[in-house]
Scaffold this motif. Structure first.
Motif, PDB file in Angstrom:
ATOM      1  N   ALA A 214       7.262 -21.203   8.465  1.00  0.00           N
ATOM      2  CA  ALA A 214       7.915 -19.911   8.111  1.00  0.00           C
ATOM      3  C   ALA A 214       7.231 -19.925   6.568  1.00  0.00           C
ATOM      4  O   ALA A 214       6.774 -18.800   6.242  1.00  0.00           O
ATOM      5  N   SER A 215       7.404 -20.918   6.053  1.00  0.00           N
ATOM      6  CA  SER A 215       6.798 -20.902   4.440  1.00  0.00           C
ATOM      7  C   SER A 215       5.160 -20.716   4.475  1.00  0.00           C
ATOM      8  O   SER A 215       4.744 -20.160   3.557  1.00  0.00           O
ATOM      9  N   LEU A 216       4.534 -21.372   5.703  1.00  0.00           N
ATOM     10  CA  LEU A 216       3.095 -21.398   5.388  1.00  0.00           C
ATOM     11  C   LEU A 216       2.723 -19.768   5.823  1.00  0.00           C
ATOM     12  O   LEU A 216       1.853 -19.297   5.124  1.00  0.00           O
ATOM     13  N   MET A 217       3.453 -19.338   6.835  1.00  0.00           N
ATOM     14  CA  MET A 217       3.348 -17.987   7.184  1.00  0.00           C
ATOM     15  C   MET A 217       3.427 -16.798   6.052  1.00  0.00           C
ATOM     16  O   MET A 217       2.689 -15.900   5.972  1.00  0.00           O
ATOM     17  N   CYS A 218       4.470 -17.158   5.405  1.00  0.00           N
ATOM     18  CA  CYS A 218       4.587 -16.230   4.026  1.00  0.00           C
ATOM     19  C   CYS A 218       3.421 -16.563   2.920  1.00  0.00           C
ATOM     20  O   CYS A 218       3.033 -15.415   2.623  1.00  0.00           O
ATOM     21  N   LEU A 219       3.143 -17.747   2.780  1.00  0.00           N
ATOM     22  CA  LEU A 219       2.336 -18.050   1.708  1.00  0.00           C
ATOM     23  C   LEU A 219       0.698 -17.394   2.383  1.00  0.00           C
ATOM     24  O   LEU A 219      -0.010 -16.740   1.641  1.00  0.00           O
ATOM     25  N   SER A 220       0.424 -17.800   3.605  1.00  0.00           N
ATOM     26  CA  SER A 220      -0.822 -16.807   3.997  1.00  0.00           C
ATOM     27  C   SER A 220      -0.948 -15.755   4.011  1.00  0.00           C
ATOM     28  O   SER A 220      -1.854 -14.854   3.796  1.00  0.00           O
ATOM     29  N   GLY A 221       0.448 -14.825   4.236  1.00  0.00           N
ATOM     30  CA  GLY A 221       0.496 -13.497   4.180  1.00  0.00           C
ATOM     31  C   GLY A 221       0.445 -12.785   2.973  1.00  0.00           C
ATOM     32  O   GLY A 221      -0.551 -11.990   2.829  1.00  0.00           O
ATOM     33  N   MET A 222       0.760 -13.591   1.976  1.00  0.00           N
ATOM     34  CA  MET A 222       0.452 -13.150   0.399  1.00  0.00           C
ATOM     35  C   MET A 222      -1.097 -13.101   0.146  1.00  0.00           C
ATOM     36  O   MET A 222      -1.678 -12.400  -0.616  1.00  0.00           O
ATOM     37  N   LEU A 223      -1.779 -14.298   0.601  1.00  0.00           N
ATOM     38  CA  LEU A 223      -3.146 -14.499   0.148  1.00  0.00           C
ATOM     39  C   LEU A 223      -3.883 -13.391   0.803  1.00  0.00           C
ATOM     40  O   LEU A 223      -4.714 -12.866   0.467  1.00  0.00           O
ATOM     41  N   VAL A 226      -3.583 -10.003  -0.774  1.00  0.00           N
ATOM     42  CA  VAL A 226      -4.345  -9.652  -1.969  1.00  0.00           C
ATOM     43  C   VAL A 226      -5.521  -9.624  -1.679  1.00  0.00           C
ATOM     44  O   VAL A 226      -6.236  -8.672  -2.390  1.00  0.00           O
ATOM     45  N   LEU A 227      -6.172 -10.420  -0.759  1.00  0.00           N
ATOM     46  CA  LEU A 227      -7.840 -10.516  -0.485  1.00  0.00           C
ATOM     47  C   LEU A 227      -8.172  -8.965   0.180  1.00  0.00           C
ATOM     48  O   LEU A 227      -9.247  -8.602  -0.076  1.00  0.00           O
ATOM     49  N   ARG A 228      -6.903  -8.260   0.770  1.00  0.00           N
ATOM     50  CA  ARG A 228      -7.447  -6.924   1.655  1.00  0.00           C
ATOM     51  C   ARG A 228      -6.844  -5.976   0.778  1.00  0.00           C
ATOM     52  O   ARG A 228      -7.400  -4.838   0.990  1.00  0.00           O
ATOM     53  N   TRP A 229      -6.595  -6.247  -0.378  1.00  0.00           N
ATOM     54  CA  TRP A 229      -6.066  -4.899  -1.308  1.00  0.00           C
ATOM     55  C   TRP A 229      -7.312  -4.671  -2.390  1.00  0.00           C
ATOM     56  O   TRP A 229      -7.865  -5.600  -2.966  1.00  0.00           O
ATOM     57  N   ARG A 230      -7.888  -3.623  -2.424  1.00  0.00           N
ATOM     58  CA  ARG A 230      -8.914  -3.200  -3.233  1.00  0.00           C
ATOM     59  C   ARG A 230      -8.334  -2.786  -4.663  1.00  0.00           C
ATOM     60  O   ARG A 230      -7.640  -1.702  -4.856  1.00  0.00           O
ATOM     61  N   PHE A 231      -8.464  -3.788  -5.815  1.00  0.00           N
ATOM     62  CA  PHE A 231      -7.742  -3.431  -7.094  1.00  0.00           C
ATOM     63  C   PHE A 231      -8.762  -2.363  -7.833  1.00  0.00           C
ATOM     64  O   PHE A 231      -8.290  -1.802  -8.720  1.00  0.00           O
ATOM     65  N   THR A 232      -9.954  -2.275  -7.490  1.00  0.00           N
ATOM     66  CA  THR A 232     -11.090  -1.559  -8.179  1.00  0.00           C
ATOM     67  C   THR A 232     -11.402  -0.643  -7.286  1.00  0.00           C
ATOM     68  O   THR A 232     -11.038   0.787  -7.488  1.00  0.00           O
ATOM     69  N   LYS A 233     -12.475  -0.894  -6.654  1.00  0.00           N
ATOM     70  CA  LYS A 233     -13.128   0.288  -5.735  1.00  0.00           C
ATOM     71  C   LYS A 233     -12.376   0.360  -4.651  1.00  0.00           C
ATOM     72  O   LYS A 233     -12.104  -0.493  -3.588  1.00  0.00           O
ATOM     73  N   PRO A 234     -11.776   1.604  -4.173  1.00  0.00           N
ATOM     74  CA  PRO A 234     -10.997   1.790  -2.992  1.00  0.00           C
ATOM     75  C   PRO A 234     -11.845   1.978  -1.546  1.00  0.00           C
ATOM     76  O   PRO A 234     -13.137   1.979  -1.659  1.00  0.00           O
ATOM     77  N   TYR A 235     -11.342   1.682  -0.442  1.00  0.00           N
ATOM     78  CA  TYR A 235     -12.113   1.918   0.828  1.00  0.00           C
ATOM     79  C   TYR A 235     -12.490   3.250   0.908  1.00  0.00           C
ATOM     80  O   TYR A 235     -12.178   4.131   0.036  1.00  0.00           O
ATOM     81  N   ARG A 236     -13.419   3.459   1.808  1.00  0.00           N
ATOM     82  CA  ARG A 236     -14.076   4.883   2.068  1.00  0.00           C
ATOM     83  C   ARG A 236     -12.996   6.051   2.293  1.00  0.00           C
ATOM     84  O   ARG A 236     -13.092   7.343   2.194  1.00  0.00           O
ATOM     85  N   SER A 237     -11.925   5.577   2.985  1.00  0.00           N
ATOM     86  CA  SER A 237     -10.691   6.449   3.376  1.00  0.00           C
ATOM     87  C   SER A 237     -10.042   6.810   1.834  1.00  0.00           C
ATOM     88  O   SER A 237      -9.175   7.876   2.039  1.00  0.00           O
ATOM     89  N   GLY A 238     -10.293   6.293   0.716  1.00  0.00           N
ATOM     90  CA  GLY A 238      -9.699   6.382  -0.491  1.00  0.00           C
ATOM     91  C   GLY A 238      -8.547   5.602  -0.604  1.00  0.00           C
ATOM     92  O   GLY A 238      -7.801   5.576  -1.741  1.00  0.00           O
TER      93      GLY A 238
END
Length: 497
Positions: A214-223, A226-238
């Motif tokens: 479960a710890s590995l699941m939470c750690l991988s989920g956090m990564l 963050v990888l799927r979040w657009r901090f600067t340019k948003p996705y086409r949907s806005g």
């Protein structure tokens, strides 16, 4: 690499998300209802006063009646079924009860068990038989008392009593309210459904493995979050997240509550002490503090005289314990409120022991150095009390207390109780790290919060709700991934419509 990270998180989540939701929910229940126990306060309050009249045979007679090769690790004079008895505990083996009036070893009978239950509570009672271990008696502290006899009281709390199969003493109480809430509380949180069955021997390994996964699941989920979040340019949907619907909420909840879930699951894994990382190979031996075995020759005052001395001081004991500190023999008496008095070898009664005597006794645990001594008049980060219903709330943490710091290889701290001379706890460098990695991260044992229970509980409940929503959203996504899909022909027909 990212693909494997996503796959690991997806399939670990599918396998463990529902378990994580149950952990969050059961943890909230445990804030208010703990696993059943018999606290020292409950135990003492139900005992009748000890009287010197007609009591008692000498301690040496009781030790001889036990017929044990080694000295006991604990000796108490208490009451069973309304009669005074010596209760002898041994580190390896069952407990022993000796009638303090006749000097004969006794074994529980149905009559004596019912009488012990009546001493505890005069309410009508029903004998339910004996068990080795059940849902409310998994504690290893009860091993020397097994098998356990169960007696159901018909009192207001619907209390279920557990009595020792070796001595007949009440050793655990589970009220109806505790039993009800524990099915979704501690019993569920600690995965006790796996105890007592075919998986009993593997329970520790199973819990450790699940918590690590479960710890590995939470750690991988956090990564992934963050990888799927657009901090600067948003996705086409806005939007800054590529997901929609429940998946979108899962992404957002993971960003907010993912670190919380990781710390709680990771600290829960550490509570199982994997690979014994929190056990120091050079821990100090507490036997040196005692300074010798519990033998009759170490105590100058016999039991009848000791009872008379305490009574003469206006102190009415309900239980007496034989204790050695630095080789000296003391009789420790407790009354119904938990107050204590000490009788030394010269027949003098004390309300507490001199700190210098305790320091000398403790110094024998590490003769190579002189400990630093500190008197604690208030709780701090390493010495504090907990609510009685909590996992360790039954442990007495009195004030003032002495803290001794040694310069041994384990950098040991000792906490001593001047009232009773008890060695309350031993904290080496690894246990102090454990205090932060488990007690703080898992239970939020931070003094400013513990001193403000409504704030502490409110924060934990709020964060637990967030963690539950995160886990339940993952459960829904996992179900969507695993549920049977429509046949291809039906999907094509649906599209044509």
């Amino acid at each position: 690499m990212k693909r494997y990270l996503y796959l690991w998180h997806r399939w670990l989540g599918i396998g463990l998300c529902l378990l994580l939701a149950l952990w969050f929910f059961s943890g909230v229940v445990m804030l208010y209802v703990g696993y059943p126990k018999l606290t020292p306060a409950e135990h003492l309050a139900r005992l009748p006063p000890l009287s010197a009249q007609g009591c008692c045979v000498d301690l040496s007679v009781a030790l001889q009646a036990a017929q044990r090769e080694h000295a006991p690790s604990s000796i108490r004079l208490s009451s069973l079924a309304g009669r005074p008895h010596y209760l002898l505990g041994y580190r390896a083996g069952e407990s022993v009860a000796v009638d303090a009036r006749s000097g004969q070893r006794v074994y529980p009978t149905l009559g004596s068990l019912m009488a012990s239950a009546e001493q505890f509570d005069p309410a009508p009672a029903v004998y339910l038989g004996s068990v080795w271990e059940d849902a409310w008696s998994h504690s290893r502290a009860l091993d020397s008392e097994r098998p356990l006899h169960r007696i159901q009281l018909q009192d207001r709390d619907a209390s279920l009593l557990y009595l020792s199969g070796q001595t007949g003493a009440v050793v655990r109480v589970a009220t109806g309210n505790e039993r009800l809430w524990n099915w979704v509380g501690a019993w569920l949180h600690w995965l006790y459904p796996l105890r007592g069955g075919v998986l009993d021997g593997a329970w520790g390994w199973v819990v450790t493995s699940l918590a690590f996964a479960a710890s590995l699941m939470c750690l991988s989920g956090m990564l992934v979050g963050v990888l799927r979040w657009r901090f600067t340019k948003p996705y086409r949907s806005g939007s800054r997240t590529p997901y929609k619907g429940i998946a979108r909420w899962h992404h957002l909840l993971g960003l907010v509550f993912g670190s919380l879930a990781l710390t709680w699951v990771f600290s829960g894994w550490l509570s199982m002490n994997p690979w014994r990382v929190f056990e120091h190979p050079q821990a100090l031996a507490s036997a040196a503090y005692q300074g010798g075995p519990l033998i009759a020759e170490a105590f100058a005052t016999d039991t009848t005289e000791a009872l008379a001395r305490f009574t003469a001081e206006g102190f009415i004991p309900r239980e007496i314990e034989w204790r050695r500190i630095g080789g000296q023999g003391y009789l420790l008496a407790r009354d119904g409120t938990g107050a204590v008095r000490l009788l030394d070898g010269d027949g003098r009664v004390h309300q507490s022991l001199e700190p210098e005597a305790l320091v000398r006794a403790a110094a024998a645990m590490w003769p190579a150095g002189t400990p630093q001594v500190e008197t604690l008049h208030a709780y701090d980060a390493y010495y504090y009390g907990r609510a009685e219903h909590s996992m360790l709330g039954h442990l007495d943490k009195p004030l003032p207390a002495l803290r001794l710091r040694f310069d041994d290889p384990a950098a040991t701290w000792l906490h001593l109780d001047p009232r009773s001379g008890a060695l309350i706890e031993q904290l080496d460098e690894r246990r102090r790290v454990y205090r932060w990695l488990f007690n703080l991260l898992h239970s939020w044992d931070w003094l400013p919060l513990l001193e403000r229970p409504p704030l502490w509980q409110g924060m934990l409940i709020t964060l637990s709700v967030g963690g539950s929503l995160l886990s339940l959203s993952a459960t829904w996504l996992g179900w969507r991934r695993l549920r049977p899909r429509k046949p291809l022909a039906r999907r094509l027909a649906a599209k044509r419509k």
